[in-house]
Every structure is written in C-alpha cells, then in structure tokens.
Design an enzyme around this catalytic site. Structure first.
Site, mmCIF file in Angstrom:
data_model
loop_
_atom_site.group_PDB
_atom_site.id
_atom_site.type_symbol
_atom_site.label_atom_id
_atom_site.label_comp_id
_atom_site.label_asym_id
_atom_site.label_seq_id
_atom_site.Cartn_x
_atom_site.Cartn_y
_atom_site.Cartn_z
ATOM 1 N N HIS A 46 75.111 39.390 -7.377
ATOM 2 C CA HIS A 46 76.301 39.049 -7.801
ATOM 3 C C HIS A 46 77.071 38.646 -6.303
ATOM 4 C CE1 HIS A 46 75.971 40.844 -11.902
ATOM 5 N NE2 HIS A 46 75.025 41.544 -11.335
ATOM 6 N N THR A 47 77.178 37.551 -5.970
ATOM 7 C CA THR A 47 77.433 37.084 -4.467
ATOM 8 C C THR A 47 78.979 37.469 -4.222
ATOM 9 O OG1 THR A 47 77.934 34.767 -5.448
ATOM 10 C CG2 THR A 47 75.707 35.332 -4.547
ATOM 11 N N CYS A 48 79.809 37.493 -5.543
ATOM 12 C CA CYS A 48 81.253 37.737 -5.087
ATOM 13 C C CYS A 48 81.331 39.132 -4.344
ATOM 14 C CB CYS A 48 82.047 37.386 -6.275
ATOM 15 S SG CYS A 48 82.020 35.796 -7.059
ATOM 16 N N PHE A 49 80.570 39.991 -5.137
ATOM 17 C CA PHE A 49 80.703 41.291 -4.590
ATOM 18 C C PHE A 49 79.563 41.955 -3.621
ATOM 19 C CE2 PHE A 49 81.797 40.735 -9.256
ATOM 20 C CZ PHE A 49 83.286 40.964 -9.001
ATOM 21 N N THR A 84 81.391 32.143 -11.059
ATOM 22 C CA THR A 84 82.474 31.791 -10.566
ATOM 23 C C THR A 84 82.965 32.834 -9.644
ATOM 24 O OG1 THR A 84 83.972 32.790 -12.161
ATOM 25 C CG2 THR A 84 83.456 30.543 -12.492
#
Length: 884
Positions: A848-851, A559
């Site tokens: 971890h694409t969000c970060f 998410t």
C-alpha cells in the site's frame, strides 16, 4: 504640560493653529453685490479690522458701498428667512470690513443665531455665507450660538473675516475653523457641546473629503493642517478637564483606524501627513500615552501602505532632507526600545522577547528613511561617515543613524552568540521555549542588511557578523514560517547551509490547497502517459496547479499519494528518455540533461516549445510536492535558468570533446595559431537530420580568421551559440512553465540564482548514496510481527544482500519512492511499515504505497521468502504493483 508651554511647542513645531494668522490675498471690496463664490484652489482667510462707528455713519457708508442692499438692512433682519422670530429687533450692531472702511449695520434679536447674521450680511453684500467669519472681542463666533450667548451688545462692533475666493474648499475651511474656534472656547472654560462642536465637525470634515480625485482629496485634507487643527486638538487633549481630554482623543482617533463609511483605507492613506502632525506633537507633549503609541503605530502602517514613491506627496515635503529630519526621531526612539530588549536578553535568556510590534514599527520607519537618504544624498552613497563629513540638520541625523546601526548590529551579534551557546549545551531540547523570543533577530538583521548598503564599508562588517554567527542564523532560518520574509539571506551562500537554502526557496512556492473540491484531477492511460499528462498539466490554468493533485491510472483501482509519486517518476522518465529528442544527457553523467538545440532548428515537432512549458511545470510541481524524480540539470542549463552567463568551464560535462578542443586552442603556441594552419574562422557547423549547414558566430564571421588575438572571443562566441543562443527559446519556455508553479512567477530566475547546482541536485534528484540499512531498519515499524521474528530477520538479510539498484526497486515497490531525500529515510516524512499478511505462503508480497506499507506473508523458510522477493524486485514487475 501647560497651555502656555504647548503654545511654545506648537510654534517650534512650525504650526500656527490660529485662523487669523493666514495672509490675505483678496479684499472684500472685490465682491459684487449678489455675486456667488466659485470653488478654486488654495484655502486662505482674509482678516479685517473693525471699529465701532455711529449708526448714521455706518448707514451712509453702507449706502455708498452697497446701494441696492443698505436700505433693506432693517427689513432683512426682521423678516429674513433666518430670523428667529418676527418680533421687533432689540439689537443693532456694526460689521466693519477692512478694505475701503466699509461698514454695514445689522439689526437682530438677542436670541438670533450667528448663522442668521451671516445671512443678513449675504443679502446686503453678496458675500456667500460660506465665505464669512465674524470675530468679536478676539474670538470667532460659532454659527450655532446666539447673539446673547456670544455677549454681543447693542452698538457693538464686529470684525468680518472672509476666505479668499480662489479656494476650492470653502466648506472645509468653514468647518475646520469652526472646530478650532470651539476648541479654543473649551480650553478657556466656556460651556460648549463637545460632541457637536468638535468630534461631530471632525467627523463631518472626513465625510466631506472627496474620494475619487486625488488632487481634490489632497487639497481638502490640507485644510486641516493649515488651519492648525492638529495643534488645537492636542492642546485640548492636554486639558486638565476630563471631558475635554476624551473629546480630543475621540476626535484624533477618527484618523487612526479605517472605517468603511467614514475613513476607508484609501482615504486614510491620504491622511498620513495629518497623522504625522499628531505624532510629532504628542511625542513632545505626551510621549508615553497610549494615544501617542497608537498614532505612531498607525503612521508606521501608513508608511508601509502608501510606499515611499508617494512620500513627498503625502507629507508635503519640498525636499527629501525634510523627511530625514521628520522621520529620524521615530526611528531613534524605536531603535532604543529594541536595544533595551536585546540587552535584557543578553543578560537573562528568560527575559520576555523583543517586542514584535516594536520591530515591525522600526521596519516601517526605516525603509522610507533610507529612501529619503538616498534621494537627499544622490550620487554620494554609500556614505563615508567621518568627522570631516559635515554637520547640519540632515548630516546630524545621518551620523546618528550610522551609530544606531553599529549598536544594533553589535547587540544582535551577541544575542546570536547566546543562541549558539544554548544549542551547544542543550541541542534542540528546550529550544522550542526560546524560539519566539529569538524570532525577531532575523527581522532586525534584515533591516540592518538594508542599512549596511547605505554606509561605506558597513556591508562587509555586516557580512562578517553573519559568517561569525552562521550556526545560530541557520538554526533560526529553519524555524521560520512561510509568512516570514527572509529571502534576503539567500545571496549569502557562505553563511547558509543546504537545509536553510532549501527551506527559504521553498517559500517561493504557494501552499498546496488540499481541499477535495479544488484538487486537480487526472485520469491517465499508462500507454500514453506523456501525451495525456501534457494535456492535463501543459494545458491547465496556472491557478489550478496550485491545488493538490489527484492521480488515477485508467483501469486501475489504486489512488492516493503513492500513485502520484509513481506518476511523477514515470512522466519524468518519459520526458528525459533518450528516444525523446527534447533533452540530451551529458556523456559523462547520464543523470544530467540539457535542452537539445537540434529540435528547435529542425522543426521535427511543432509542439516542442509547448512541451518545454509542460516540462517546467512538471519540475516545479515535483519540487512543490517534495518528490525526488531522479533527474539532474547540466550546469550550463542551470546557470541560464538563474539568468547567469556561461563560460568554457561550465560546458565540461555537457560536451567534453568541445571543452577539450577549446582548451587546447587557447593553450596552443601563438605562432602556430597565427600561421592559420588550423584554418578556423568565426563559424560553426550544425548537423540537422543528416545534413550540415554553417552558421556565422558574428557578422562576417566566414571571413574572420581565428588568431592568437581573437581566439578567446572565438571560444566565447562558440560556447554562447551552442549552449545559449541555440536553446534560448527552449530555456525561456521552460522557465515560463516553472514560474507558473511559483506563488509569484517573477521569482523564477531568483529561485535558481539562489541555489548551487548541488542544492538543486539534492532537491530534485535526491540522494545518490548507497542505502543505509541500519537507518532503514530504524525507520521501519511492524504490525503483526515482532522485530525478533524469523521472517523479519530473514527479510533484512535478503535486503542487505541486494545491489543498490535492487534496493531502489524494492523501496519503489513498497512506497513509490525510488530516490531517497538527502536526509535518508528520515526525510520521507513517514515511517515505513511491514504488516503480517494473511495470504498463503505461495503468494507474493503486496504494498500500500500511500501508507508506506509492505504486506509480507509469513513464509516458512528463508529460501521461499528470497524467491518471492526476487520476483517483485524485477523492474517490469514493480511498476504499478502497489494496491493503493
């Protein structure tokens, strides 16, 4: 200023605050005994002369005029309900009415109030108490005074003054006249309870104002000005007596700030013309005092609130020309304050900034002044100001206003020059210190832009200053906040650069609400991404889409922002997929799309128009969340979204074959076209699901042959039908959906009209340039690795050897960003990170694409790392490979 000087000032201001100066329209003879007053229209006082007569004569006249009451006069005075005591009266005096020479005699005690005398007169004459005023020795007697306090002696003669029966506001007149009378006594040095006689009554006057019916409210408040109360209060404010000054200021300030009980905002708006009177009087009498400054500020706020559409009503102007005369002095005063501040900044950049409050007030007064000028000079704008233009009260103000415009424009231009000089010497270093002092330049320019439209040739002068100082203007635009209103700059495309235009149009979007409880949540199956996304976005309430978006794929743990970026790219890829008939791509540029006209005509999908609303919302959301989705619009589609017409040159990419055919038709020899060898008529053939049908381009088009005289019209109609008429509903629905995402849906055409097509390409598609590996490295940081480690050296060697498409896939795997912003890696809003993973060398990298985090195992050799990375840059592997 002395009281005598103030009386002269009041006269020149067109105000007479003395109640006995208002003309009569009805005589007291018209009252019948016992008749009661009905509230009607205008508030007017009736003055009546009095003379001292003998008791006998008075009684005789009284008996003739009012036979039912004359014999009861003594009894009424002694035993009436308002008598102060039951003792024998020690005074008798005469009340004379001007009409018919009628006089009544009154008996009372010296400690009786004036109100009790009014009650006796009512019993004897039938004139309601609220209609009566008593004048003695040139002064109006206040109801709360006693006869002794008023100095009424035995056998004295009093003058009865009454209000015309047609007024609707008798109580208002009574209260205001009593207030003015009390002010006069205070100014003459008499001891009066100030709070009871002045502030209390002003307070009561405001409480009495009707708040539901506009006409009643307006009439009630007019009484205050007609009775001269503003002049009287300002006279009291100028008194040398401190108590008088405080009393007057407290009373005036009741009009200057809303109070939920006394003066709610809606009622204060109706008081604008009263505040204007205070401003005019205080400006002449005490221009530097805080009370004047507060009054002027309040008037400016009221002008902004009520709007010029109601100006003539609120200010009771018969003509717009009067408004020009009334408002210009305030505009001039504020303009010179701004000019002084600009001069100081030109001479010394460390000088305090131009006052934002002064600029805001200037704006508040300029706008209604401009509207008044437009009304007054209807049909004569823009004005050509020249020596022969004429002179007069309004012309003088207009000419002076024109001169002010020149001065302000010149000064702001010099200030912008100083900004550019500073930036050339210091760059952005130190600019933060000056930003606040520079922030008012754009606000002033906005008003000068409006003024320039009023005068002939000044709009081009204004535009030339903008062009000359565009570097400074673009710098200032980029510092503006969402609350600032500078969209007026967008039409000046030769002044603004892409970053400035993008910054301004993004202000048409709302602030994204990231409150967790308000997030618009979506749980979507990858296998049905388009249909389920349509349900979540296309069916959602407009307001819910202004919140943040929470995205999760079914049966996946990931998410966050990275997953959201991936969802945007996947949904746009599905919508604009060639297998989906909603849009067609341009043959020569597969990035560009326009609505498919065949879908609407064929009726293949009954939901296709709702999908265009969904698509408009999706594109709006991508822009709102600043996500590049790799989609660009065809020029003809883009222009129509901005409400513009299209021409032959605009379809060159969408239909190159039609473009070439039309160009050839327009260039053919006249004789050939007129010979009808081409056999063209004003029709168009359309293919639908394997069948063809003919559509007339105009009524009777089948019978109209194309010749040299009408071929341009034929081409125009052909283009209009194919690229506008046949897709008008799709474009309307797309625009509707896009408007749902804006803070105000009325901006939907303005948004596209304010941009060039290239601007939208850069905002929506992103950069199409090759990745700058050096820029990539500079925006990457390491955790667990050092920049000179072998694994990091190998990694960048492998990246440099990739094709652009492979680099895009790697970046997408790493961050869910497939298309870089035009600024490159610096536009991502975050650094990229490479973390040392604890996994064994046989494991693939993870992300971890969000970060923006790539987890890279410490591979033992270049070959192993290259083999592992080659797996993750395959298109089918990179999809949803990120963890969260």
């Amino acid at each position: 200023m002395s009281f005598g000087e103030f009386a002269t000032l009041s006269s020149t201001a067109g105000i007479d605050w003395r109640p006995d100066r208002i003309p009569s329209k009805r005589k007291f003879d018209d009252y019948a005994p016992g008749e009661e007053e009905e509230d009607d229209d205008a508030s007017i006082l009736v003055p009546v002369r009095m003379r001292k007569d003998s008791p006998d004569a008075a009684a005789a006249v009284s008996s003739q005029a009012y036979p039912d009451t004359a014999s009861q006069s003594c009894k009424a005075s002694a035993s009436g309900p308002t008598s102060s005591s039951n003792s024998i009266a020690d005074l008798h005096f005469f009340v004379r009415m001007i009409s018919g020479g009628n006089t009544v005699v009154v008996h009372a005690n010296s400690d009786d109030t004036i109100e009790s005398v009014h009650e006796q007169i009512r019993q004897m004459t039938g004139i309601p108490i609220i209609e009566q005023r008593l004048i003695y020795r040139g002064k109006q007697l206040s109801w709360d005074q006693t006869l002794a306090e008023c100095g009424v002696q035995n056998d004295a003669g009093l003058q009865l003054v009454g209000r015309m029966r047609s007024t609707e506001h008798p109580r208002a007149w009574q209260l205001v006249n009593d207030t003015v009378s009390a002010i006069c006594r205070l100014c003459q040095g008499h001891e009066v309870s100030r709070s009871r006689s002045v502030k209390f009554r002003v307070n009561e006057f405001l409480r009495m104002a009707p708040q539901t019916e506009l006409d009643m409210t307006w009439g009630h408040l007019q009484v205050f000005n007609l009775a001269g109360a503003p002049s009287a209060l300002v006279m009291l404010f100028l008194s040398p007596n401190k108590g008088n000054r405080e009393c007057a200021e407290d009373s005036i300030r009741l009009f200057l700030s809303p109070n939920i009980d006394l003066l709610p905002e809606v009622l204060q708006n109706h008081c604008a013309f009263i505040v204007l009177e205070f401003c005019k009087l205080l400006r002449r009498a005490a221009p530097g005092c805080p009370l004047y400054l507060t009054s002027r500020s309040t008037l400016g706020s009221l002008l902004e609130t009520i709007g010029i559409a109601h100006g003539s009503r609120y200010f009771d102007y018969a003509k717009a020309s009067q408004m020009i005369v009334e408002l210009y002095p305030f505009v001039s005063e504020l303009a010179f304050m701004i000019l002084a501040g600009l001069d100081a900044q030109i001479s010394c950049s460390t000088f305090p900034p131009v006052g934002a409050a002064d600029v805001n007030e200037f704006t508040a007064f300029v706008r209604p002044l401009l509207h008044a000028m437009e009304d007054h000079l209807r049909g004569e704008t823009p004005i050509a100001v020249r020596p022969s233009w004429g002179h007069g009260p309004q012309q003088n103000e207009v000419v002076a206003f024109h001169a002010l415009f020149h001065q302000l424009l010149m000064k702001v231009g010099k200030c912008l020059e100083k900004v550019e000089e500073f930036l050339a010497l210091n760059g952005l270093a130190g600019s933060e210190h000056h930003r606040f002092s520079w922030s008012q330049y754009l606000v002033i320019l906005k008003e000068l832009n409006s003024i320039s439209k009023m005068f002939q040739g000044e709009d081009e002068r204004f535009h030339s200053v903008l062009r000359l100082r565009k570097n400074g203007i673009n710098f200032l635009i980029k510092q503006t906040k969402r609350r600032d209103d500078h969209l007026w700059l967008l039409p000046y495309k030769d002044v603004t650069d892409f970053e400035s235009r993008r910054h301004l149009v993004m202000m048409t979007f709302p602030d994204v609400r990231d409150d967790y409880d308000e997030l618009h949540e979506m749980l979507i199956d990858r296998n049905h991404i388009l249909a389920e996304s349509f349900e979540y976005i296309g069916r959602a309430e407009r307001e819910s889409l202004h919140s943040g978006l929470f995205m999760e794929f079914k049966n996946e743990e990931a998410t966050g922002p990275g997953v959201l970026r991936e969802w945007f790219c996947l949904v746009c890829q599905a919508i604009f997929n060639p297998q989906n008939p909603l849009f067609l791509s341009c043959p020569n540029d597969r990035r560009r799309f326009f609505p498919n006209p065949v879908v609407s005509a064929s009726g293949v999908d009954p939901l296709h128009l709702e999908y265009f609303v969904f698509c408009g919302r999706l594109i709006g959301l991508a822009l709102l969340h600043k996500i590049q989705v790799g989609i660009a619009f065809d020029r003809a589609f883009f222009l129509q979204l901005g409400g513009k017409c299209i021409s032959l040159e605009d379809i060159q990419e969408a239909d190159p074959c039609l473009y070439k055919s039309c160009k050839k038709l327009l260039e053919l020899d006249v004789d050939l076209v007129d010979s009808d060898a081409l056999g063209l008529t004003f029709v168009r053939e359309i293919e639908q699901l394997g069948s063809r049908r003919v559509v007339e381009l105009c009524p009777g088009g089948k019978s109209i042959s194309v010749d040299s005289r009408n071929r341009q019209e034929y081409v125009d109609l052909l283009i209009q039908h194919q690229f506008a008429t046949s897709v008008s509903e799709q474009i309307r629905r797309f625009s509707e959906g896009f408007g749902d995402i804006l803070s105000n849906s009325s901006f939907k055409k303005f948004f596209f009209a304010s941009l060039d097509l290239k601007d939208l390409d850069q905002m929506l598609y992103g950069s199409d340039d090759a990745f700058n590996i050096r820029d990539w490295k500079e925006h990457t940081e390491y955790n667990g690795y050092q920049q000179n480690d072998l694994q990091i050296y190998w990694f960048w060697q492998i990246v440099e050897s990739m094709s652009l498409q492979q680099q895009r896939i790697l970046l997408y795997f790493w961050s869910s960003v497939k298309y870089l912003p035009v600024e490159g890696f610096s536009g991502l809003g975050s650094k990229l990170y490479i973390f040392r993973a604890a996994d064994a060398a046989d494991r693939l990298p993870t992300a971890h694409t969000c970060f923006y985090r790539l987890c890279l195992p410490p591979y033992p050799s270049f070959g192993v790392m290259q083999e592992r990375i080659s797996i993750i840059i395959q298109e089918h592997v990179s999809q949803s490979f990120g963890m969260w």
